[in-house]
Structure formats: structure tokens, C-alpha cells
Design a protein around this motif. Structure first.
Motif, PDB file in Angstrom:
ATOM      1  N   GLU A   1      12.294 -10.050 -33.005  1.00  0.00           N
ATOM      2  CA  GLU A   1      11.836  -8.773 -33.557  1.00  0.00           C
ATOM      3  C   GLU A   1      12.710  -8.380 -34.745  1.00  0.00           C
ATOM      4  OE1 GLU A   1      10.621  -4.265 -32.067  1.00  0.00           O
ATOM      5  OE2 GLU A   1      11.758  -5.584 -30.739  1.00  0.00           O
ATOM      6  N   ASN A   2      12.088  -8.115 -35.878  1.00  0.00           N
ATOM      7  CA  ASN A   2      12.748  -7.692 -37.113  1.00  0.00           C
ATOM      8  C   ASN A   2      13.541  -8.790 -37.808  1.00  0.00           C
ATOM      9  OD1 ASN A   2      11.820  -5.010 -36.932  1.00  0.00           O
ATOM     10  ND2 ASN A   2      13.460  -4.509 -35.502  1.00  0.00           N
ATOM     11  N   GLY A   3      13.428 -10.040 -37.372  1.00  0.00           N
ATOM     12  CA  GLY A   3      14.177 -11.068 -38.075  1.00  0.00           C
ATOM     13  C   GLY A   3      14.120 -12.423 -37.408  1.00  0.00           C
ATOM     14  N   PHE A   4      15.234 -13.131 -37.494  1.00  0.00           N
ATOM     15  CA  PHE A   4      15.330 -14.472 -36.932  1.00  0.00           C
ATOM     16  C   PHE A   4      16.799 -14.781 -36.682  1.00  0.00           C
ATOM     17  CE2 PHE A   4      15.580 -14.742 -41.548  1.00  0.00           C
ATOM     18  CZ  PHE A   4      16.673 -15.559 -41.772  1.00  0.00           C
ATOM     19  N   TYR A   5      17.050 -15.858 -35.967  1.00  0.00           N
ATOM     20  CA  TYR A   5      18.415 -16.367 -35.860  1.00  0.00           C
ATOM     21  C   TYR A   5      18.364 -17.882 -35.753  1.00  0.00           C
ATOM     22  CZ  TYR A   5      17.971 -16.968 -30.722  1.00  0.00           C
ATOM     23  OH  TYR A   5      17.587 -17.365 -29.460  1.00  0.00           O
ATOM     24  N   TYR A   6      19.517 -18.500 -35.941  1.00  0.00           N
ATOM     25  CA  TYR A   6      19.634 -19.943 -35.707  1.00  0.00           C
ATOM     26  C   TYR A   6      21.003 -20.198 -35.085  1.00  0.00           C
ATOM     27  CZ  TYR A   6      17.918 -24.685 -36.213  1.00  0.00           C
ATOM     28  OH  TYR A   6      17.406 -25.925 -35.944  1.00  0.00           O
ATOM     29  N   ASP A   7      21.022 -21.069 -34.067  1.00  0.00           N
ATOM     30  CA  ASP A   7      22.268 -21.431 -33.392  1.00  0.00           C
ATOM     31  C   ASP A   7      22.780 -22.763 -33.934  1.00  0.00           C
ATOM     32  OD1 ASP A   7      22.112 -19.177 -31.864  1.00  0.00           O
ATOM     33  OD2 ASP A   7      21.359 -20.162 -30.072  1.00  0.00           O
ATOM     34  N   PHE A   8      24.073 -22.776 -34.289  1.00  0.00           N
ATOM     35  CA  PHE A   8      24.698 -23.964 -34.870  1.00  0.00           C
ATOM     36  C   PHE A   8      25.955 -24.335 -34.096  1.00  0.00           C
ATOM     37  CE2 PHE A   8      22.650 -21.627 -38.349  1.00  0.00           C
ATOM     38  CZ  PHE A   8      21.870 -22.613 -38.952  1.00  0.00           C
ATOM     39  N   ASP A   9      26.257 -25.620 -34.113  1.00  0.00           N
ATOM     40  CA  ASP A   9      27.528 -26.106 -33.583  1.00  0.00           C
ATOM     41  C   ASP A   9      28.359 -26.578 -34.774  1.00  0.00           C
ATOM     42  OD1 ASP A   9      29.634 -27.167 -32.216  1.00  0.00           O
ATOM     43  OD2 ASP A   9      28.477 -28.603 -31.033  1.00  0.00           O
ATOM     44  N   PHE A  10      29.269 -25.693 -35.235  1.00  0.00           N
ATOM     45  CA  PHE A  10      30.097 -26.004 -36.398  1.00  0.00           C
ATOM     46  C   PHE A  10      31.356 -26.745 -35.977  1.00  0.00           C
ATOM     47  CE2 PHE A  10      27.677 -22.401 -38.068  1.00  0.00           C
ATOM     48  CZ  PHE A  10      27.398 -22.811 -39.363  1.00  0.00           C
ATOM     49  N   VAL A  11      31.797 -27.648 -36.835  1.00  0.00           N
ATOM     50  CA  VAL A  11      33.086 -28.315 -36.613  1.00  0.00           C
ATOM     51  C   VAL A  11      34.218 -27.347 -36.926  1.00  0.00           C
ATOM     52  CG1 VAL A  11      34.602 -30.195 -37.369  1.00  0.00           C
ATOM     53  CG2 VAL A  11      32.142 -30.606 -37.066  1.00  0.00           C
ATOM     54  N   THR A  12      34.045 -26.569 -38.006  1.00  0.00           N
ATOM     55  CA  THR A  12      35.031 -25.552 -38.379  1.00  0.00           C
ATOM     56  C   THR A  12      34.406 -24.176 -38.241  1.00  0.00           C
ATOM     57  OG1 THR A  12      34.352 -25.727 -40.694  1.00  0.00           O
ATOM     58  CG2 THR A  12      36.233 -27.074 -39.989  1.00  0.00           C
ATOM     59  N   LYS A  13      35.228 -23.193 -37.956  1.00  0.00           N
ATOM     60  CA  LYS A  13      34.738 -21.825 -37.742  1.00  0.00           C
ATOM     61  C   LYS A  13      34.283 -21.211 -39.057  1.00  0.00           C
ATOM     62  CE  LYS A  13      36.162 -17.379 -35.786  1.00  0.00           C
ATOM     63  NZ  LYS A  13      37.282 -16.608 -35.190  1.00  0.00           N
ATOM     64  N   ILE A  14      33.177 -20.472 -39.008  1.00  0.00           N
ATOM     65  CA  ILE A  14      32.743 -19.724 -40.183  1.00  0.00           C
ATOM     66  C   ILE A  14      32.755 -18.234 -39.861  1.00  0.00           C
ATOM     67  CG2 ILE A  14      31.255 -21.643 -40.877  1.00  0.00           C
ATOM     68  CD1 ILE A  14      28.887 -19.580 -40.362  1.00  0.00           C
ATOM     69  N   THR A  15      32.739 -17.417 -40.902  1.00  0.00           N
ATOM     70  CA  THR A  15      32.693 -15.967 -40.747  1.00  0.00           C
ATOM     71  C   THR A  15      31.577 -15.414 -41.634  1.00  0.00           C
ATOM     72  OG1 THR A  15      34.200 -15.469 -42.588  1.00  0.00           O
ATOM     73  CG2 THR A  15      35.208 -15.981 -40.437  1.00  0.00           C
TER      74      THR A  15
END
Length: 644
Positions: A98-112
């Protein structure tokens, strides 16, 4: 071939055509705005071949399905961009919400969130490239081979879970290919406005035993102006978020040494809850409820009788044995405790209904990834209650429970925002629910008839019932649009028999009563969270922990301020004294930030004339008035439970 359009008109075609071409024939304008189509009720891509008689509808962004398809395409563009910027990332899932989207990722390094700029820049490149989005279908074995070659472990797991022989659809845009059921837009250039909004942790498949992934949220619109309006609302929501605002106002806090999901209510928060609890308990007693107080724990024997040990044990905190054979558990509910009270002595039909109510401290082992501020916690306070009644009393008692709920919601100012959900059982889920189809069918029919007779508009939700019976849930959305159940009323077909509860009817025969489980204001902590967000921390005066801040303008009026406070205290008005040697502007600003409803300012002139200068947190300076006139104004708001 005869094509039935949305308005009922029939369009005849001689040969199969793609949905896009058929849409053009209907209207060029409609084609330009088309997101996908609905063929015989099923959503399909614009490339879908129309080759038989069917019902045909063009879906635009104005349609809820159109919004989901549009934003799902945006999620794919996000995944492609992230994969380009961070080649080592592994992809999980990315639905529209609702109102948007998301995507789940498995990163090697942390992002912000600071990394959003470069991700959005890459997304813009993909949009400007206007890449065609093409669908293909693979058999399971080939799909497994391809995702394995790409090193996409999460996709591999998803495909492995599908039945052998399954055909799996993929969508390709440029060099990016994603397993997906679809449908999607026909090209990346169709996305006109998007923005990444936040990121959070999320367990793979929602299971806390799995790896924590990084979830990036975003939104997408067909017009930038509409997106800007939404983002402005989102910014306001963040300001109103109780998890932020409640801490800033000193209502609650958390401590990592105490544990997740165990908030500490500070003096202000504890005072608010006490006001609400006394209000609710007094109102319940007026309506014939008998107040109980029962233990916070019990032996496993009790929960085995109720069925919680079999159906709810994973959500319970189990305590170590006491040295003997007994195992204890903290209570997740009050039900069986109040049944024990009912069973203390023989009951006749003249004793019914029995209405028991309790302000109950309960414990539930929520997953760490699900907890949020005061909305979902591991220890909470519930306005719990149970009505034990004869069958012929059931509808009136249900109506009475709902009348109490409506009254309290109106007093809180929350009634306009609620919706209702008829929560039913899932006949295929034998682990979650008591296996008695006949009883379920009968009880669900009874509840449906009652709420239909009451004219309540509701949505049905299979699989959301309690394990012992169907329920009517009162739903409310937080500032971020997430819907939670705040109050529930349930009809129970099994507990009375399990606990050997009975009454003697007018013919002298022993009968089993009905049980209505009900809450009146719900979980106090969750309701407080909703109130903080609704009123942006400026709670209605009657539920505020401090009604008035009294401020002396000079040292000469400090003594007089003490007398004003004593008079307010005597009249049941909660006040605090600020006789500090600070500038009055500083004192006022501080009170404004704390959302204090009223300020009394006393200088030499006011003291001499026997009046007080009054400020309202919203309206500002109200001028001078007698203390008695001010007290009458405040008492009227407290007694009337007004929600200004």
C-alpha cells in the motif's frame, strides 16, 4: 470474437490481437494511461494475446490493481539498480505494498539511507533508457539452472519450493532478469516519478530464525505533484510517529538491558494510562461488569485445559519448574482465570449474564523483528473481559459489548478511523485451530448474523480467527498506514465445555453457556500509541498527565502561584508550578514543546486585579479571566471528555 468491455459494450474482432492493440482500438487516451489489463477477471500484461471471447478491462493507475502493478515494476527497477551499484548483492523479494513498494536484499557491506542518492541515480538511468519489459516462461529445471548460475540463493530457494513440473515466469529488462508472476508495465520508461523513502531490517520469509536482510522502501506515482503530496504526508507521519514523539515527550523509553518489547512508561505515560484505566473500569462497572484481579502466571495444567498449550505455546513465556513436576507459564490471556471464578459456586439462569472485566497485564513472545514502540510489545496491559451468558442473551450481550466500544472510541476521538474485520478460521489449518468444522460453521453463522443485524460494515479474513472461535476485530491504521487490531470481540464455542462451565436453566436442566471474549479499549499501550500519533502528542485535555502549567512572572507572585496550584489540585485539575527565575518566554516555549494544554501566567498586575492570564497551547493568548471562570472551563472539558 466478442469482447465484453467494462461498460457492457461488445467489441467484435476478427483475429487475435495483443491487449495493447485492442486497447488502442478502444481509445488512444486509454492506451496512453494503461498499466495492464484484466481478462476474464485475471490481470495480464499489455502484451497478452486476446484470442477468444472474454470480458476485457483496461487497468490504469487510478485502479488499486494498477497502482500495485506500476509500483511492482518500480521495485524491479530498484532491484536492477542495486544490482548494478552493488554487484555482490543477492536478491530476495520485492512486492508492491500500500502506497509503495519494497525490496529485500542481502548486502555484503552495510548500506544506509545516505546511499539512496546513488541508487536513485542508477534507477533514473534505467527509466531514461526506456528498456522493454519482456515476459518469458521456463520449466522448473531450467529456472533452477539459470538462477543458480547467477548465484541468486534466495530465488533458488523459492523455486525449489515450487512443485515439480511448474512453469515459472520471468521478466527481463535490459540485462536484468527477475523471477516474477507479474504482470508489469511494458517498459521502464513508463515510471514517471519515484522516491526511496526508508530502509529497515527484515528476516527472510519473516522468520526470526532466518538471516536478517536489508529492506529498502520506496514509492512511485504517475505524477510528481502527487508524489510530492504523498511525501509531505510521509514527513508529517514521521513527526507524529509515537516511537519518536513518545520518547521526546517523556512518555516512554526502552533500555537494552531490560529487553526488546518491554517499554518503560515514565511518569507522564504511567499517569496517562492510569487516567484511561480508571475511566474504563468506572464505565465498565456502570454497565454491570464485575472487576476481577487474577495471577500473572499459572501451571501448564490450566493452559492444557484451555488449549493454549497446544495451539499457542510458541507465543508463551514458559518458566522453569519450581523444583517439583509443575511447569509454570506467564499468562498470554485472562480467559481461564475468569472461568475459574465463574465455576466457584453453582449458577442458575437468573445469575446470567455474568460480566467479568479486568485490567490485565499479559505476556506474549513476539518475534523481535515484529516489535515496534508501544504497538507490538512482549508485556502489555489489556482491558480484558468475558461475558458468560445463555444462548438467548448472546446477541444483546454482543450489542452491549459493541456499545461500550463505540462509546470509548468516541471519547478517545478514534471512532472515525476504525474499520471492522470478520475474522474466520481456516478449515485447512489443523494445527492453529480446534478441529470441529460443525462448531466453527455454526458459530461463524451466529456471529455473522449478529453483526449483519447490527449493520456493521466489515471485511472477511480467513485464517485470522482465534483458535477457539471467530471474532469481530476493530482495525486502526498507524501514521505509516499499517493496520493493526486494537479491539476484538469473540464468540467462543469450546471453552465453556472444556472448563465444565454450566448453569441451571428454568427447567432445572444443566446447560453449557456461551462465552463472549471482549476488550473495551484494547491494549492500553497500543491505544496510547494511536492517540499520540492522532493528536501529534497534544492529547485531549482530559487524558493529559498535566492540564495546566502555572508560571510566575516575578518573584513577588511566586507565593500567589502556590495558592492557585492548591486550588486547582482541590478541584481535580492536574497542574505543575514553574516558579523558576527564568524569562517568561522561555517558560512558555518549554510548556508548548511539552504539549501542556493550558498555561496560567501571573504577574503583579494580574495578582492585584484578582485574575489570571491564560494561554492555550493551540489558540495562544486567551487574555485574563478569574480563576473560577478558568476552572469551570477546564472542568467542563474534563467531565465532558471532549477531544479538541
Amino acid at each position: 470474437m466478442k469482447i465484453t468491455l467494462r461498460d457492457g459494450k461488445i467489441l467484435e474482432i476478427d483475429a487475435p490481437v495483443p491487449a495493447a492493440e485492442l486497447t488502442k482500438r478502444i481509445s488512444e487516451g486509454l492506451f496512453r494511461n494503461a498499466v495492464c489489463v484484466r481478462i476474464d477477471g485475471a490481470l495480464k500484461d499489455m502484451s497478452e494475446l486476446v484470442d477468444k471471447d472474454c470480458a476485457f478491462e483496461v487497468v490504469t493507475f487510478e485502479d488499486e490493481d494498477g497502482k500495485r502493478v506500476y509500483r511492482h515494476t518500480a521495485a524491479h527497477i530498484l532491484a536492477q539498480a542495486v544490482k548494478s551499484v552493488y554487484p555482490t548483492v543477492k536478491l530476495a523479494i520485492g512486492p508492491a505494498i500500500e502506497n509503495g513498494f519494497y525490496y529485500d536484499f542481502d548486502f555484503v557491506t552495510k548500506i544506509t539511507a545516505e546511499d539512496f542518492g546513488k541508487i536513485e541515480a542508477e534507477m533514473n538511468k534505467i527509466v531514461k533508457a526506456n528498456l522493454p519489459i519482456e515476459r518469458s516462461v521456463l520449466v522448473k529445471s531450467e529456472a533452477l539452472r539459470q538462477v543458480k548460475e547467477r548465484g541468486e540463493d534466495y530465488k533458488l530457494e523459492l523455486i525449489s519450493d515450487l512443485p515439480d513440473g511448474a512453469e515459472i515466469s520471468f521478466y527481463k529488462q535490459g540485462d536484468f532478469c527477475e523471477m516474477c508472476r507479474g504482470p508489469h508495465l511494458d517498459s521502464t520508461g513508463r515510471i514517471k516519478a519515484f522516491k526511496l523513502t526508508s530502509l529497515a531490517g527484515a528476516y527472510w520469509k519473516g522468520n526470526e530464525k532466518n538471516k536478517m536482510l536489508t529492506r529498502i522502501y520506496g514509492t512511485a506515482f504517475t505524477k510528481k505533484a502527487e508524489m510530492d503530496e504523498y511525501l509531505n504526508g510521509l514527513a508529517d507521519a514521521k513527526k507524529r510517529d509515537h516511537n519518536k514523539l513518545g520518547r521526546e515527550l517523556g512518555i516512554f523509553m526502552t533500555d537494552e538491558n531490560i529487553g526488546q518489547g518491554l517499554p518503560l512508561l515514565m511518569p507522564k505515560g504511567a499517569k496517562i494510562l492510569r487516567i484511561l484505566e480508571r475511566f474504563v473500569e468506572d464505565e465498565e462497572e456502570k454497565r454491570g461488569y464485575l472487576i476481577t484481579r487474577t495471577p500473572l502466571m499459572a501451571k501448564s495444567d490450566l493452559y492444557k485445559i484451555s488449549g493454549h498449550w497446544d495451539h499457542y505455546r510458541d507465543k508463551m513465556f514458559i518458566l522453569a519448574a519450581d523444583g517439583g513436576d509443575d511447569v509454570f507459564a506467564l499468562r498470554p490471556m485472562t480467559c481461564p482465570f475468569q472461568y475459574s471464578i465463574y465455576n466457584n459456586g453453582l449458577k442458575s439462569y437468573k445469575d446470567l449474564p455474568k460480566r467479568y472485566a479486568e485490567t490485565s497485564v499479559l505476556f506474549r513472545k513476539e518475534a523481535s523483528g515484529e516489535m515496534h514502540g508501544l504497538i507490538r510489545v512482549r508485556q502489555f496491559t489489556l482491558s480484558d473481559g468475558h461475558i458468560i451468558c445463555a444462548p438467548e442473551q448472546l446477541e444483546n450481550e454482543f450489542r452491549g459489548a459493541m456499545d461500550l466500544i463505540y462509546y470509548l472510541l468516541n471519547c478517545l476521538g478514534l471512532s472515525d478511523g476504525v474499520t471492522f474485520r470478520f475474522s474466520r478460521y481456516d478449515k485447512d489449518d489443523k494445527e492453529k485451530y480446534i478441529d470441529n468444522p460443525a462448531a466453527w460453521e455454526h458459530t461463524e453463522t451466529v456471529l455473522k448474523n449478529i453483526i449483519d443485524n447490527m449493520g456493521i460494515k466489515y471485511e472477511e479474513a480467513v485464517g485470522e480467527a482465534a483458535f477457539y472461535g471467530p471474532k469481530l476485530d476493530v482495525q486502526y491504521k498507524n501514521v505509516h498506514g499499517k493496520e493493526d487490531t486494537i479491539i476484538t470481540v469473540q464468540i467462543d464455542f469450546s471453552m465453556a465445555e472444556k472448563f465444565k462451565m454450566s448453569y441451571i436453566d428454568e427447567n432445572g436442566e444443566k446447560k453449557i453457556p456461551y462465552i463472549i471474549h471482549r476488550s473495551s479499549i484494547g491494549c492500553y499501550e497500543r491505544t496510547l500509541a494511536m492517540l499520540i500519533e492522532k493528536y501529534a502528542g497534544a492529547l485531549p485535555l482530559w487524558m493529559c498527565p498535566e492540564h495546566v502549567r502555572i508560571m510566575s512572572l516575578t518573584d513577588r507572585t511566586a507565593e500567589k502561584c502556590l495558592g492557585i496550584k492548591a486550588e486547582l489540585d482541590k478541584r481535580g485539575i492536574l497542574s505543575a508550578l514553574d516558579n523558576r527565575n527564568e524569562k517568561i518566554g522561555y517558560k512558555i516555549r518549554e510548556a508548548q514543546l511539552e504539549k501542556i494544554p493550558y498555561m496560567i501566567i501571573l504577574g503583579d498586575k494580574e495578582a492585584k486585579n484578582g485574575v489570571v492570564s491564560v494561554r492555550d497551547r493551540a489558540a495562544g493568548d486567551l487574555g485574563t479571566m478569574t480563576l473560577e471562570a478558568f476552572i469551570e472551563t477546564v472542568r467542563k472539558q474534563i467531565d465532558g471528555k471532549t477531544c479538541r
